[in-house]
Scaffold this active site. Structure first.
Site: not given
Ligand code: NAD
Length: 477
Positions: A250, A175, A284, A381
């Site tokens: 992650e 997804k 991140c 963050e």
């Molecule tokens: P997000 O948590 O909003 O979304 C991540 C994914 O989860 C997307 O595919 C989103 O559609 C999905 N999602 C959203 N709500 C959901 C739910 N209720 N159930 C299941 N899936 C759901 O995060 P984002 O805005 O897309 O990404 C930014 C965040 O990701 C930041 O906090 C960043 O630090 C983190 N990040 C971490 C890493 C790592 O490797 N540690 C890498 C990249 C990004």
């Protein structure tokens, strides 16, 4: 294949899905909607998972290791053949500078090559158990894995999850984030063309709020591998706990960049801006809290601000661009609110803080000084181009401040004193560290966080272990 892959990829075919409304895709550099992507519904989640289960049982888990490896090598090859198209899609979809996009597509191909090779080098143990006989372990696939990925590094992070999961013999429902589905859909199509059986990689774009729960609770999903925010990661872990699904998470970060006075100051200061502003700070691992030993603080800040001012913020489609726009108006608004809050509290904006162009979600790289450890911008963050730099006098006090964070993902240490580098690196609470470098991600090495930055690891052989169950078998003599 259409120019903009805009459909679900299910059981080897494109599908319009049954989601309530298509998701508009906006080019962050122009603010214009350039395509709409069909969204999955809960019914599509069920279809995807059931198809993946069939592919797992009938086509993938039983394939000889050599054949599985051949398919993964073919996927790597076809990614490379389509590198430019994939990079252009990523650039248009999320405003990623085209040079970075090309590197990231290449990284995705390398991940498939690494795990294709890993298949023949991934073995169990023989154990001299007390009662004699013959005891050995097997690493076995789990079944269907749900991979949920974010929008900041859409293609490589999808590959980090899909490649080891497939290599270990699982099938995957992927997804992508609703802001960045295009390269994930294309990956599904290309993998199928490369010989992956229908259903082994299902791609279901959709809103997390609409289909996330269905994925995290589906009884046939054995593992959820998630990258995204700490808040959603925590929610997924709670849902997955109901039937004890395996999870790897992650999550966010607020990573330190520690500079001692004996470091190569020029190198530390001039390389540090890109350690936080690359990908417009939507990283991140961004080194967004800089700790500089007081003796060299003023000189460091001078060099850092100067190097920041030279970064080329421009149209991501140009080869020369280093910093593109943020992914959305909302993401830029969040970063601007942090800057406004800092200004109101009397903090110093040494450079940046403004929108450089009238159009596009751009924001200048922003350096904040005189920030206090209790400030929101120091603790939380930002996920935008904002860095805070503070001086320190005492190593122990600095380390307390470094570890005074709910996160623990990444970090850098700059010093020419080897003993100090090792002493400090032991004490920093984070899953990934680099000494005299800002490099965090190596395909061959584990990547992930301490504390609320996550659970489990991507990449390296550690990730492969995370996509298997460990079985012990005893044979009586
Ligand atoms: P997000 O948590 O909003 O979304 C991540 C994914 O989860 C997307 O595919 C989103 O559609 C999905 N999602 C959203 N709500 C959901 C739910 N209720 N159930 C299941 N899936 C759901 O995060 P984002 O805005 O897309 O990404 C930014 C965040 O990701 C930041 O906090 C960043 O630090 C983190 N990040 C971490 C890493 C790592 O490797 N540690 C890498 C990249 C990004």
């Amino acid at each position: 294949m259409s120019d903009h892959p805009n459909k679900l990829f299910l059981n080897g075919n494109s599908s319009e899905g049954r989601g309530s409304a298509p998701i508009p895709q906006t080019n962050p550099a122009t603010e214009e909607i350039f395509c709409e992507v069909f969204a999955a519904s809960e019914a599509d989640v069920h279809e995807a998972v059931e198809g993946a289960q069939q592919a797992y049982l009938q086509a993938w888990r039983g394939l000889a290791p050599r054949q599985r490896a051949d398919v993964l090598f073919s996927i790597a090859r076809i990614i490379r053949e389509n590198l430019e198209t994939l990079a252009q899609l990523e650039c248009e979809n999320i405003g990623k500078p085209i040079g970075d996009a090309r590197d990231e597509i290449g990284l995705g191909a390398r991940v498939f090559e690494y795990y294709a090779g890993a298949i023949s080098k991934f073995f169990g143990q023989t154990i001299p158990v007390a009662r004699g006989g013959f005891d050995f372990t097997l690493r076995q696939p789990m079944g269907v894995v749900a991979a949920i990925v974010p929008w900041n590094f859409p293609f490589p992070i999808a590959c980090w999850k899909v490649a080891p999961a497939l290599a270990a013999g699982n099938t995957v429902v992927l997804k992508p984030a609703s802001q960045s589905p295009l390269t994930a859909i294309r990956l599904g199509e290309l993998a199928h063309r490369a010989g992956l059986p229908p259903g082994a990689l299902q791609v279901i774009p959709g809103q997390g709020s609409a289909i996330g729960d269905a994925l995290a609770t589906h009884p046939l999903i054995r593992k959820v591998s998630f990258t995204g925010s700490t808040e959603i990661g925590s929610r997924i872990m709670g849902l997955a706990a109901r039937d004890l699904k395996r999870v790897s998470l992650e999550l966010g970060g607020k990573s330190p960049n520690i500079v001692f006075a004996d470091a190569d100051l020029e190198q530390a200061a001039t390389s540090s801006p890109m350690s936080v502003f690359a990908n417009t700070g939507q990283d991140c691992c961004a080194r967004s809290r800089v700790f500089v030993e007081r003796k060299v603080f003023d000189r460091f800040v001078e060099l850092f601000v100067d190097a920041t001012g030279k970064l080329l913020v421009d149209d991501p489609a140009k080869d020369s661009t280093q910093i593109g726009p943020l992914v959305s108006a909302g993401q830029r608004r969040v970063a601007e609110e942090f800057i406004e809050g800092a200004r109101k509290a009397g903090r110093v904006v040494a450079t940046g803080g403004e929108r450089p162009f009238a159009k596009g979600f751009y924001l200048q790289p922003t350096v904040l000084l005189d920030v206090e450890p209790s400030d929101r911008v120091w603790q939380e963050e930002v996920f935008g181009p904002v860095v805070c730099i503070r001086p320190f006098d005492d190593e122990a006090q600095m380390l307390r401040e470094v570890n005074d964070s709910r996160y623990g993902l990444s970090g850098s240490i700059w010093t020419n004193d080897l003993k100090r580098a090792l002493r400090v690196s032991r004490q920093v609470e984070s899953g990934v560290l680099s000494i005299n470098s800002h490099s965090s991600v190596h395909v061959e090495a584990p990547f992930g966080g301490f504390k609320q930055s996550g659970l489990g690891r991507d990449l390296g052989m550690t990730a492969m272990e995370g996509y298997t169950e460990l079985k012990n078998i005893y044979v009586a003599e």
